[in-house]
Design a protein around this motif. Structure first.
Motif, PDB file in Angstrom:
ATOM      1  N   LEU A   1     -28.700   2.725  -0.063  1.00 43.88           N
ATOM      2  CA  LEU A   1     -28.147   1.392  -0.300  1.00 43.88           C
ATOM      3  C   LEU A   1     -28.490   0.444   0.841  1.00 43.88           C
ATOM      4  N   ARG A   2     -28.394   0.941   2.073  1.00 48.06           N
ATOM      5  CA  ARG A   2     -28.747   0.103   3.220  1.00 48.06           C
ATOM      6  C   ARG A   2     -30.241  -0.217   3.221  1.00 48.06           C
ATOM      7  N   ALA A   3     -31.050   0.770   2.846  1.00 41.88           N
ATOM      8  CA  ALA A   3     -32.498   0.551   2.807  1.00 41.88           C
ATOM      9  C   ALA A   3     -32.848  -0.520   1.778  1.00 41.88           C
ATOM     10  N   ILE A   4     -32.198  -0.459   0.599  1.00 43.11           N
ATOM     11  CA  ILE A   4     -32.439  -1.466  -0.442  1.00 43.11           C
ATOM     12  C   ILE A   4     -32.021  -2.848   0.052  1.00 43.11           C
ATOM     13  N   GLY A   5     -30.878  -2.894   0.742  1.00 38.75           N
ATOM     14  CA  GLY A   5     -30.412  -4.173   1.279  1.00 38.75           C
ATOM     15  C   GLY A   5     -31.378  -4.749   2.298  1.00 38.75           C
ATOM     16  N   SER A   6     -31.937  -3.887   3.146  1.00 38.92           N
ATOM     17  CA  SER A   6     -32.908  -4.337   4.147  1.00 38.92           C
ATOM     18  C   SER A   6     -34.161  -4.889   3.481  1.00 38.92           C
ATOM     19  N   LEU A   7     -34.609  -4.232   2.413  1.00 46.30           N
ATOM     20  CA  LEU A   7     -35.803  -4.696   1.712  1.00 46.30           C
ATOM     21  C   LEU A   7     -35.547  -6.033   1.013  1.00 46.30           C
ATOM     22  N   ARG A   8     -34.339  -6.220   0.498  1.00 44.38           N
ATOM     23  CA  ARG A   8     -34.016  -7.505  -0.127  1.00 44.38           C
ATOM     24  C   ARG A   8     -34.012  -8.625   0.906  1.00 44.38           C
ATOM     25  N   ARG A   9     -33.474  -8.321   2.087  1.00 43.67           N
ATOM     26  CA  ARG A   9     -33.498  -9.328   3.155  1.00 43.67           C
ATOM     27  C   ARG A   9     -34.935  -9.605   3.585  1.00 43.67           C
ATOM     28  N   ALA A  10     -35.768  -8.557   3.581  1.00 42.13           N
ATOM     29  CA  ALA A  10     -37.183  -8.744   3.918  1.00 42.13           C
ATOM     30  C   ALA A  10     -37.857  -9.658   2.899  1.00 42.13           C
ATOM     31  N   ALA A  11     -37.516  -9.489   1.612  1.00 49.52           N
ATOM     32  CA  ALA A  11     -38.089 -10.345   0.571  1.00 49.52           C
ATOM     33  C   ALA A  11     -37.694 -11.801   0.791  1.00 49.52           C
ATOM     34  N   GLN A  12     -36.467 -12.025   1.209  1.00 54.24           N
ATOM     35  CA  GLN A  12     -36.024 -13.382   1.503  1.00 54.24           C
ATOM     36  C   GLN A  12     -36.819 -13.969   2.663  1.00 54.24           C
ATOM     37  N   ARG A  13     -37.112 -13.126   3.647  1.00 54.22           N
ATOM     38  CA  ARG A  13     -37.882 -13.580   4.806  1.00 54.22           C
ATOM     39  C   ARG A  13     -39.300 -13.978   4.384  1.00 54.22           C
ATOM     40  N   VAL A  14     -39.888 -13.184   3.507  1.00 56.56           N
ATOM     41  CA  VAL A  14     -41.240 -13.499   3.044  1.00 56.56           C
ATOM     42  C   VAL A  14     -41.236 -14.805   2.251  1.00 56.56           C
ATOM     43  N   ARG A  15     -40.253 -14.955   1.368  1.00 51.93           N
ATOM     44  CA  ARG A  15     -40.162 -16.200   0.594  1.00 51.93           C
ATOM     45  C   ARG A  15     -39.962 -17.401   1.520  1.00 51.93           C
ATOM     46  N   GLY A  16     -39.375 -17.142   2.690  1.00 52.18           N
ATOM     47  CA  GLY A  16     -39.170 -18.204   3.665  1.00 52.18           C
ATOM     48  C   GLY A  16     -40.376 -18.461   4.547  1.00 52.18           C
ATOM     49  N   GLY A  17     -41.461 -17.706   4.336  1.00 56.84           N
ATOM     50  CA  GLY A  17     -42.690 -17.970   5.071  1.00 56.84           C
ATOM     51  C   GLY A  17     -43.097 -16.921   6.085  1.00 56.84           C
ATOM     52  N   ALA A  18     -42.347 -15.822   6.187  1.00 57.88           N
ATOM     53  CA  ALA A  18     -42.666 -14.791   7.170  1.00 57.88           C
ATOM     54  C   ALA A  18     -43.717 -13.824   6.634  1.00 57.88           C
ATOM     55  N   ASN A  19     -44.573 -13.345   7.513  1.00 58.80           N
ATOM     56  CA  ASN A  19     -45.500 -12.260   7.191  1.00 58.80           C
ATOM     57  C   ASN A  19     -44.854 -10.939   7.574  1.00 58.80           C
ATOM     58  N   VAL A  20     -44.910  -9.983   6.667  1.00 60.04           N
ATOM     59  CA  VAL A  20     -44.280  -8.677   6.906  1.00 60.04           C
ATOM     60  C   VAL A  20     -45.354  -7.600   6.928  1.00 60.04           C
ATOM     61  N   VAL A  21     -45.250  -6.697   7.902  1.00 58.27           N
ATOM     62  CA  VAL A  21     -46.211  -5.604   8.059  1.00 58.27           C
ATOM     63  C   VAL A  21     -45.485  -4.280   7.869  1.00 58.27           C
ATOM     64  N   LEU A  22     -46.077  -3.384   7.080  1.00 54.63           N
ATOM     65  CA  LEU A  22     -45.473  -2.071   6.900  1.00 54.63           C
ATOM     66  C   LEU A  22     -46.537  -1.015   6.648  1.00 54.63           C
ATOM     67  N   PHE A  23     -46.135   0.243   6.842  1.00 54.31           N
ATOM     68  CA  PHE A  23     -46.980   1.399   6.559  1.00 54.31           C
ATOM     69  C   PHE A  23     -46.395   2.099   5.338  1.00 54.31           C
ATOM     70  N   PRO A  24     -46.980   1.907   4.157  1.00 50.70           N
ATOM     71  CA  PRO A  24     -46.360   2.403   2.928  1.00 50.70           C
ATOM     72  C   PRO A  24     -46.279   3.929   2.817  1.00 50.70           C
ATOM     73  N   GLU A  25     -47.030   4.657   3.645  1.00 50.45           N
ATOM     74  CA  GLU A  25     -46.889   6.121   3.638  1.00 50.45           C
ATOM     75  C   GLU A  25     -45.551   6.546   4.233  1.00 50.45           C
ATOM     76  N   GLY A  26     -44.961   5.692   5.070  1.00 45.34           N
ATOM     77  CA  GLY A  26     -43.667   5.988   5.656  1.00 45.34           C
ATOM     78  C   GLY A  26     -43.724   6.821   6.915  1.00 45.34           C
ATOM     79  N   THR A  27     -44.843   7.459   7.191  1.00 44.02           N
ATOM     80  CA  THR A  27     -45.001   8.292   8.378  1.00 44.02           C
ATOM     81  C   THR A  27     -46.485   8.443   8.664  1.00 44.02           C
TER      82      THR A  27
END
Length: 244
Positions: free
Chosen positions: A127-153
């Motif tokens: 649930l916390r992870a989903i919430g963090s991703l939703r906040r990340a989506a808001q950041r992107v919509r606000g103009g932020a660039n987000v970097v991630l490693f989709p493999e997770g490790t």
């Protein structure tokens, strides 16, 4: 013994990396209290020091594609700890990383991460992870660039592992393009289970942006397949190994 594998040189490199982290971590943590850009500024200098000390160089292709796609979600393969540094050194604009919660416990580095506005994911709490991703989506919509490693490790053998779904849910919710990023050569320079860093060259390729506008949750598997294919297409299996 190969110069790059000399035990004394490797110890000195690791000791200096720790020293640089102890220097830049508190500066970034204090600066982050006043500006979210402080950690970006500090991270670039911290990485320059580390890469110069370790005899590392980054060759980048497609930076113009990365610049034209903003704001976007940058998804890279994860071969070693050097990958994040290669991204920091070659992205010519501001960014925010999605990082796992465990990194907060690294001395000095974790302090800066906790104080900054990077996006921390608690992978042990869905649930916390989903919430963090939703906040990340808001950041992107606000103009932020987000970097991630989709493999997770990090990869165990240098090959591209399974891509987790979280980043693709993020892209679809943000309706933002995904820029596939292919890092080559870093596995040989700093393997996952070896406490060493060897001098050499990394190659990083920023691919063509993959749109997510108009997609829904049911499209995430097809989107994931496109991104995986793009990362693999940009990966250079023949990239030269570090000098010996």
């Amino acid at each position: 013994m190969p110069r790059g594998d000399n035990a004394v040189l490797n110890f000195l490199r690791l000791a200096l990396i720790a020293l640089y982290t102890a220097f830049w971590g508190p500066i970034a943590a204090v600066g982050a209290l006043f500006s979210g850009e402080a950690i970006v500024w500090c991270a670039r200098r911290w990485m320059r020091w580390i890469f110069a000390t370790c005899g590392l160089r980054v060759v980048a292709e497609g930076v113009e594609r990365a610049a034209a796609a903003q704001p976007a979600i940058f998804m890279a393969n994860h071969q070693s700890l050097l990958d994040a540094g290669a991204l920091v050194l070659t992205l010519p604009f501001s960014w925010r990383f999605i990082a796992k919660k465990e990194l907060l416990f690294i001395p000095f580095f974790g302090w800066a991460l906790a104080a900054s506005d990077q996006i921390v994911i608690d992978r042990g709490n869905r649930l916390r992870a989903i919430g963090s991703l939703r906040r990340a989506a808001q950041r992107v919509r606000g103009g932020a660039n987000v970097v991630l490693f989709p493999e997770g490790t990090r990869s165990h053998d240098g090959s591209l592992g399974e891509l987790k779904s979280g980043g693709f849910h993020l892209a679809i919710e943000a309706q933002a393009p995904i820029v596939p990023v292919s890092v080559s050569g870093s596995f040989e320079l700093a393997p996952r289970h070896a406490l060493r860093v060897r001098p050499g060259v990394l190659k990083i390729v920023y691919g063509e942006p993959i749109p997510s506008a108009g997609l829904g949750p049911g499209d995430r598997h097809a989107l994931k397949a496109k991104v995986r294919a793009a990362i693999e297409a940009g990966f250079d299996r023949d990239f030269p190994l570090p000098p010996r």
